[in-house]
Design a protein around this motif. Structure first.
Motif, PDB file in Angstrom:
ATOM      1  N   LEU A  81       0.850  -1.170  -0.150  1.00  0.00           N
ATOM      2  CA  LEU A  81       0.057  -0.044  -0.021  1.00  0.00           C
ATOM      3  C   LEU A  81       0.743   1.439   0.105  1.00  0.00           C
ATOM      4  O   LEU A  81       0.672   2.201  -0.672  1.00  0.00           O
ATOM      5  CB  LEU A  81      -0.895  -0.007   1.007  1.00  0.00           C
ATOM      6  CG  LEU A  81      -1.786   0.956   1.325  1.00  0.00           C
ATOM      7  CD1 LEU A  81      -2.898   0.976  -0.069  1.00  0.00           C
ATOM      8  CD2 LEU A  81      -2.844   0.740   2.642  1.00  0.00           C
ATOM      9  N   CYS A  82       1.920   1.429   1.031  1.00  0.00           N
ATOM     10  CA  CYS A  82       2.976   2.472   0.993  1.00  0.00           C
ATOM     11  C   CYS A  82       3.626   2.461  -0.472  1.00  0.00           C
ATOM     12  O   CYS A  82       3.761   3.784  -1.052  1.00  0.00           O
ATOM     13  CB  CYS A  82       3.640   2.412   1.930  1.00  0.00           C
ATOM     14  SG  CYS A  82       2.994   2.637   3.798  1.00  0.00           S
ATOM     15  N   HIS A  83       3.855   1.530  -1.004  1.00  0.00           N
ATOM     16  CA  HIS A  83       4.629   1.600  -2.213  1.00  0.00           C
ATOM     17  C   HIS A  83       3.857   2.060  -3.409  1.00  0.00           C
ATOM     18  O   HIS A  83       4.010   2.895  -4.104  1.00  0.00           O
ATOM     19  CB  HIS A  83       5.369   0.211  -2.806  1.00  0.00           C
ATOM     20  CG  HIS A  83       6.021   0.000  -3.970  1.00  0.00           C
ATOM     21  ND1 HIS A  83       5.478   0.041  -5.193  1.00  0.00           N
ATOM     22  CD2 HIS A  83       7.244   0.152  -4.028  1.00  0.00           C
ATOM     23  CE1 HIS A  83       6.237   0.010  -6.101  1.00  0.00           C
ATOM     24  NE2 HIS A  83       7.286   0.063  -5.632  1.00  0.00           N
ATOM     25  N   THR A  84       2.545   1.562  -3.576  1.00  0.00           N
ATOM     26  CA  THR A  84       1.761   2.071  -4.514  1.00  0.00           C
ATOM     27  C   THR A  84       1.307   3.599  -4.295  1.00  0.00           C
ATOM     28  O   THR A  84       1.363   4.265  -5.307  1.00  0.00           O
ATOM     29  CB  THR A  84       0.442   1.240  -4.258  1.00  0.00           C
ATOM     30  OG1 THR A  84       0.659  -0.165  -4.260  1.00  0.00           O
ATOM     31  CG2 THR A  84      -0.755   1.374  -5.150  1.00  0.00           C
ATOM     32  N   LEU A  85       1.098   4.032  -3.347  1.00  0.00           N
ATOM     33  CA  LEU A  85       0.889   5.421  -2.942  1.00  0.00           C
ATOM     34  C   LEU A  85       2.106   6.380  -3.289  1.00  0.00           C
ATOM     35  O   LEU A  85       1.986   7.462  -3.761  1.00  0.00           O
ATOM     36  CB  LEU A  85       0.453   5.670  -1.448  1.00  0.00           C
ATOM     37  CG  LEU A  85      -1.036   5.151  -1.269  1.00  0.00           C
ATOM     38  CD1 LEU A  85      -1.315   5.185   0.194  1.00  0.00           C
ATOM     39  CD2 LEU A  85      -2.222   6.097  -1.829  1.00  0.00           C
ATOM     40  N   ALA A  86       3.204   5.999  -2.879  1.00  0.00           N
ATOM     41  CA  ALA A  86       4.483   6.608  -3.155  1.00  0.00           C
ATOM     42  C   ALA A  86       4.771   6.903  -4.380  1.00  0.00           C
ATOM     43  O   ALA A  86       5.254   7.840  -4.940  1.00  0.00           O
ATOM     44  CB  ALA A  86       5.584   6.003  -2.318  1.00  0.00           C
ATOM     45  N   PHE A  87       4.584   5.779  -5.285  1.00  0.00           N
ATOM     46  CA  PHE A  87       4.887   5.868  -6.771  1.00  0.00           C
ATOM     47  C   PHE A  87       3.650   6.139  -7.671  1.00  0.00           C
ATOM     48  O   PHE A  87       3.801   6.100  -8.718  1.00  0.00           O
ATOM     49  CB  PHE A  87       5.387   4.655  -7.148  1.00  0.00           C
ATOM     50  CG  PHE A  87       7.012   4.392  -6.664  1.00  0.00           C
ATOM     51  CD1 PHE A  87       8.113   5.105  -7.185  1.00  0.00           C
ATOM     52  CD2 PHE A  87       7.035   3.605  -5.553  1.00  0.00           C
ATOM     53  CE1 PHE A  87       9.185   4.700  -6.589  1.00  0.00           C
ATOM     54  CE2 PHE A  87       8.444   3.478  -4.953  1.00  0.00           C
ATOM     55  CZ  PHE A  87       9.467   4.103  -5.489  1.00  0.00           C
ATOM     56  N   GLY A  88       2.789   6.710  -6.939  1.00  0.00           N
ATOM     57  CA  GLY A  88       1.577   7.040  -7.669  1.00  0.00           C
ATOM     58  C   GLY A  88       0.750   6.203  -8.676  1.00  0.00           C
ATOM     59  O   GLY A  88       0.246   6.419  -9.683  1.00  0.00           O
ATOM     60  N   GLU A  89       0.959   4.828  -7.962  1.00  0.00           N
ATOM     61  CA  GLU A  89       0.302   3.698  -8.908  1.00  0.00           C
ATOM     62  C   GLU A  89      -1.205   3.533  -8.771  1.00  0.00           C
ATOM     63  O   GLU A  89      -1.686   4.272  -7.682  1.00  0.00           O
ATOM     64  CB  GLU A  89       1.059   2.317  -8.829  1.00  0.00           C
ATOM     65  CG  GLU A  89       2.421   2.665  -9.217  1.00  0.00           C
ATOM     66  CD  GLU A  89       3.290   1.122  -8.618  1.00  0.00           C
ATOM     67  OE1 GLU A  89       2.530   0.326  -7.991  1.00  0.00           O
ATOM     68  OE2 GLU A  89       4.482   1.320  -8.911  1.00  0.00           O
ATOM     69  N   ALA A  90      -1.751   2.951  -9.678  1.00  0.00           N
ATOM     70  CA  ALA A  90      -3.427   2.805  -9.530  1.00  0.00           C
ATOM     71  C   ALA A  90      -3.640   2.196  -8.114  1.00  0.00           C
ATOM     72  O   ALA A  90      -2.840   1.481  -7.402  1.00  0.00           O
ATOM     73  CB  ALA A  90      -3.960   1.793 -10.605  1.00  0.00           C
ATOM     74  N   VAL A  91      -4.554   2.964  -7.529  1.00  0.00           N
ATOM     75  CA  VAL A  91      -4.963   2.696  -6.037  1.00  0.00           C
ATOM     76  C   VAL A  91      -6.535   2.834  -5.880  1.00  0.00           C
ATOM     77  O   VAL A  91      -6.813   3.616  -6.677  1.00  0.00           O
ATOM     78  CB  VAL A  91      -4.139   3.528  -5.092  1.00  0.00           C
ATOM     79  CG1 VAL A  91      -4.410   4.855  -5.086  1.00  0.00           C
ATOM     80  CG2 VAL A  91      -4.298   3.062  -3.419  1.00  0.00           C
ATOM     81  N   HIS A  92      -6.960   2.188  -4.787  1.00  0.00           N
ATOM     82  CA  HIS A  92      -8.359   2.805  -4.663  1.00  0.00           C
ATOM     83  C   HIS A  92      -8.638   4.295  -4.858  1.00  0.00           C
ATOM     84  O   HIS A  92      -7.845   4.962  -3.933  1.00  0.00           O
ATOM     85  CB  HIS A  92      -9.075   1.867  -3.629  1.00  0.00           C
ATOM     86  CG  HIS A  92     -10.356   1.946  -3.539  1.00  0.00           C
ATOM     87  ND1 HIS A  92     -11.235   3.018  -2.896  1.00  0.00           N
ATOM     88  CD2 HIS A  92     -11.343   0.989  -3.662  1.00  0.00           C
ATOM     89  CE1 HIS A  92     -12.528   2.781  -3.168  1.00  0.00           C
ATOM     90  NE2 HIS A  92     -12.503   1.358  -3.383  1.00  0.00           N
ATOM     91  N   GLU A  93      -9.672   4.975  -5.326  1.00  0.00           N
ATOM     92  CA  GLU A  93      -9.932   6.137  -5.198  1.00  0.00           C
ATOM     93  C   GLU A  93      -9.998   6.859  -4.025  1.00  0.00           C
ATOM     94  O   GLU A  93      -9.548   8.058  -3.924  1.00  0.00           O
ATOM     95  CB  GLU A  93     -11.048   6.630  -6.236  1.00  0.00           C
ATOM     96  CG  GLU A  93     -12.501   6.111  -5.660  1.00  0.00           C
ATOM     97  CD  GLU A  93     -13.674   6.295  -6.556  1.00  0.00           C
ATOM     98  OE1 GLU A  93     -14.552   6.988  -6.250  1.00  0.00           O
ATOM     99  OE2 GLU A  93     -13.679   6.149  -7.767  1.00  0.00           O
ATOM    100  N   GLY A  94     -10.455   6.283  -2.972  1.00  0.00           N
ATOM    101  CA  GLY A  94     -10.579   6.788  -1.489  1.00  0.00           C
ATOM    102  C   GLY A  94      -9.145   6.986  -0.986  1.00  0.00           C
ATOM    103  O   GLY A  94      -8.985   7.634  -0.051  1.00  0.00           O
ATOM    104  N   LEU A  95      -8.178   6.530  -1.505  1.00  0.00           N
ATOM    105  CA  LEU A  95      -6.975   6.451  -1.046  1.00  0.00           C
ATOM    106  C   LEU A  95      -6.033   7.360  -1.974  1.00  0.00           C
ATOM    107  O   LEU A  95      -4.946   7.741  -1.216  1.00  0.00           O
ATOM    108  CB  LEU A  95      -6.206   5.026  -0.641  1.00  0.00           C
ATOM    109  CG  LEU A  95      -7.063   4.100  -0.056  1.00  0.00           C
ATOM    110  CD1 LEU A  95      -6.149   2.680  -0.113  1.00  0.00           C
ATOM    111  CD2 LEU A  95      -7.223   4.669   1.283  1.00  0.00           C
TER     112      LEU A  95
END
Length: 185
Positions: A81-95
């Motif tokens: 989850l942290c990696h996904t957010l840090a690199f701006g990858e696709a994540v659930h829109e609420g996050l």
């Protein structure tokens, strides 16, 4: 490293991660129902299995506790989850857009919770964050980044992952100090 067709290449977490499914129920709205709710969770009784990122983003995702046996994927989920957010990858829109901040509580407690402390405080975790930044970026990098990161967390919001509370020793009330620090943070 993996070898495929004679070519060796590195494989990262995003390429091999399998979404963690969770079960859970909403907190009871009526006083006195917490104990029955906790027992339902402990027995794994829930309406359905849900991808963990969707469960986190549901209803604003203000607070989310992930419980499970050792090796069930809790830490890996936090890393992903942290990696996904840090690199701006696709994540659930609420996050989307949240700054990821990950605390390894075992390490934060060892470095920042003074043995003589009588109660936990948010400052202990801010100091742990500063120390982590220093280890990763050096003293000058931490000095420059910490104020910006603190401001971002306080104003724009962040996804703060507290990992490994069960690994903080109970001795000397250290786990209780960690819980108080988390609540204050």
């Amino acid at each position: 490293m993996v070898t495929c067709c004679g070519v060796e290449r590195a494989v990262g977490l995003p390429e091999v991660y399998v979404e963690l499914d969770v079960t859970g129920t909403a907190r009871p709205e009526e006083a006195g129902e917490e104990r029955a709710w906790a027992w339902r969770l402990a027995r794994g009784e829930a309406a359905e299995r849900t991808p963990a990122t969707a469960a986190l983003a549901r209803d604003g995702g203000r607070c989310f506790v992930l419980l499970g046996e050792a090796g069930s994927g809790k830490t890996t989920f936090g890393h992903h989850l942290c990696h996904t957010l840090a690199f701006g990858e696709a994540v659930h829109e609420g996050l989307a857009g949240l700054v990821p901040v990950r605390f390894v509580l075992r390490e934060a407690a060892a470095r920042q919770l003074p043995p003589a402390a009588e109660r936990g405080a948010a400052g202990l975790l801010w100091d742990a964050l500063g120390e982590d930044l220093g280890l990763a970026l050096g003293a000058e990098g931490a000095r420059r980044l910490r104020p910006w990161l603190e401001e971002k967390i306080r104003t724009a919001g962040a996804l703060v992952v507290f990992d490994g509370l069960d690994e903080v020793p109970e001795a000397g009330e250290r786990r209780q100090l960690a819980l108080e620090s988390i609540a204050a943070f």
